[in-house]
Design an enzyme around this catalytic site. Sequence first.
Site, PDB file in Angstrom:
ATOM      1  CD  GLN A 132       3.986  -4.374   9.659  1.00  0.00           C
ATOM      2  OE1 GLN A 132       5.080  -3.862   9.908  1.00  0.00           O
ATOM      3  NE2 GLN A 132       2.888  -4.054  10.297  1.00  0.00           N
ATOM      4  CB  CYS A 140      -0.957  -0.004   1.179  1.00  0.00           C
ATOM      5  SG  CYS A 140      -0.182  -0.350   2.736  1.00  0.00           S
ATOM      6  CG  HIS A 183      15.422   1.888  -3.709  1.00  0.00           C
ATOM      7  ND1 HIS A 183      15.041   3.008  -3.025  1.00  0.00           N
ATOM      8  CD2 HIS A 183      14.272   1.262  -4.073  1.00  0.00           C
ATOM      9  CE1 HIS A 183      13.723   3.064  -2.986  1.00  0.00           C
ATOM     10  NE2 HIS A 183      13.230   2.014  -3.610  1.00  0.00           N
ATOM     11  CD  GLU A 226       7.099  -1.345   7.671  1.00  0.00           C
ATOM     12  OE1 GLU A 226       6.524  -2.339   8.121  1.00  0.00           O
ATOM     13  OE2 GLU A 226       7.337  -1.190   6.462  1.00  0.00           O
TER      14      GLU A 226
END
Lengths: 274, 439
Positions: free
Chosen positions: B117, B50, B100, B115
């Site tokens: 995830q 997302c 990257h 994070e």
Amino acid sequence: MDRADLLLLGTTIGYALALLHLIVSLWLGRMRFGRWPFALPLIGGLGAHTIWLVRAAMRFGHVPIISTQEVFALLAWAILVYYLFVQRKRRWTDVLGLFVLPIVLLFVLVALVSTGFKLLPQELEDLLRMPALPLHIGFMMLAYAGFLLAFLAALMYLLQERELKRKRFGFIYRYFPSLSTCETIGHRSLLFGFLMLTFGIGTGIILLRRSDPVFWRGDPIIVLALITWLFYLIVVHYRLAAGWRGRRAALLLIVGFLATAAVFTSARLFGHIL
Amino acid sequence: MTIVLVGMNHRTAPVEVRERLAFADAELPEALRQLVDGTTITEGLILSTCNRVEVLAVTPLSERAALERIRAFLSQRHQMPPGEYAASLYHYVDREAVRHLFRVTAGLDSMVLGEPQIFGQVKEAYAQAAAAGTVGKTLHLLLPRAFSIAKRVRTETAVGTMAVSVSSVAVELARKIFEDLRERTVLLIGAGKMAELAVRHLLASGVRHLLICNRTRERAEQLAAHFGAEVLSFEALTSAIARADILICSVGGTEYVVRREHVAAAMLARRHRPLFLIDISVPRTVEPSVGQLANVFLYDIDDLEQIVRAHLEHRRSEAARAEVIVDQAVETFMKALRSLEIGPVIAAFRRRLEEIAYGELERHRRYLGALTPEQERALHHLLDGIINKLAHPAIARLHQAAREGLRHPEDVSFLELWRDVLEARDPSRPASRHSRSSP
């Protein structure tokens, strides 16, 4: 250097390495090298330590408790064994070790630099041959270890409580176990220490009745032991019955431990055995 | 071989653009096969979450050809003229593309720094691409490296530790006080949105007993039905506090709802077990002096936000350490990648020289007559010596080129040049396009 000294030196080095590893791991923020670099020197040191105590006991044929060297070595051993017992289900390398290991290390160092008796004082010969003595000594040492852990847990509780109240977080917030864990360790150690102290005093009374009554009567160390026992009885009572918790209970444990430690140390300095 | 990466993330593209360019899980296999055409793009992987859409590809041709191909692919796939999203796209080539990818996988490029995830999402994207058959030698070398770097960042820095939202800070504090939250009771006073969020977090951390106190009983019952909680009347506040370990207060109004005398009385009743109060209402509705009571820990919204800021700051300083790890890893990987490319070339070069030398020996053997084993050995030493001495500068040059980067952007291809050199001297193979003998 004879073999006994080498064993004690090995013990010291083992504990020092474990402590060093603990400090470095906490400093870096994570266990970068796994737990074996911590556990291995610690267990190795404990092995050498145990062998040293057994050898000392066999040499004179009694509990190693007479010379300053023996007292400190035995005390360090009891503290470490009890600490490992407390940690058995917890993480090996946590911040509690940062409080316990320096004390253990200090005691072993004192044992390392002080010299043992070459000759046994005549008047102690009979006492040392009594079968109840090893039990008495063992209980007392474990009681001491229990109270020390209770004291350290209370100290950690207070330090952390202060940080949570002030809302300024640093090292303590990141690495200390929770207040509830500190409280549990402190509580269990208090109960354990009190139980051991009760047994220790019980066996001590048996010893007294059998040994020369005149020699022991009115000995301040016995009065002190009973006062200590009463003090901890009150603490235990208030915790169990009145539910004293948190800050006040922690303060009580700290003051109590410091007072008894100071009294017993000075008593020993004036020439009494523990 | 050139690695290119084209993508957009939460910083470069608004959500309206990101959602239009996103790939659904179900369409990924087909999309991957469409992307990897075998000529311009030989290997490909699509990461679509997302917060980002990224296309990672390997091309044997020039980077420009690959970038154009990927843009065309995106437009065609999503029926969107490039003009509508081109401004949001970034692209990286080779070393920068690798960096990257490493940063993304380690969570250093995430909206919430560090994070975890994204690690799983990259892993999933890799598995999808592998299943679709669009992963080759280069990506099989690159992705596992990205995962191990992300793990290293996680274990060697504290970039992923410490809570960075108000609710999670509240949970972290509760854990600092109570350790295990399962047997604890939470009392919610008021029924605002923020309070609901905090309660959700606490329930997710294992809290099982929830009490709700609200002025309007109706709303309280609604929430209670939703969370399986018990509703208490506002008058029973003191006894409710005595039962709770964690209290979340989120009430409107300007007067204090939880007063010092409430809490003092409750503390007696609860035998001084620690109490954690979280006041998330503005203006505050828990009397501030409550925090001075023994075994009571009172945090208001400012306190929590300050902790969030401090933790974010800490994560940022840890991220700087993580970047160092990533930088080193990029260098190591680029070397590995180049030796992967250069190794076969050097081997072919040596083999070619040996073929020529020993071929000449065989051609002239009949003039040599019978040779003793010593003479035979001496001849071989002679040839090998000449080969080594001649080849050495060239091989050293190749190695040096591999270390420093194979090509400049304007070069056709340094490697291809060497392949041509080798082929041009090979009489058994058809002449290459650079050869003078071609028509």
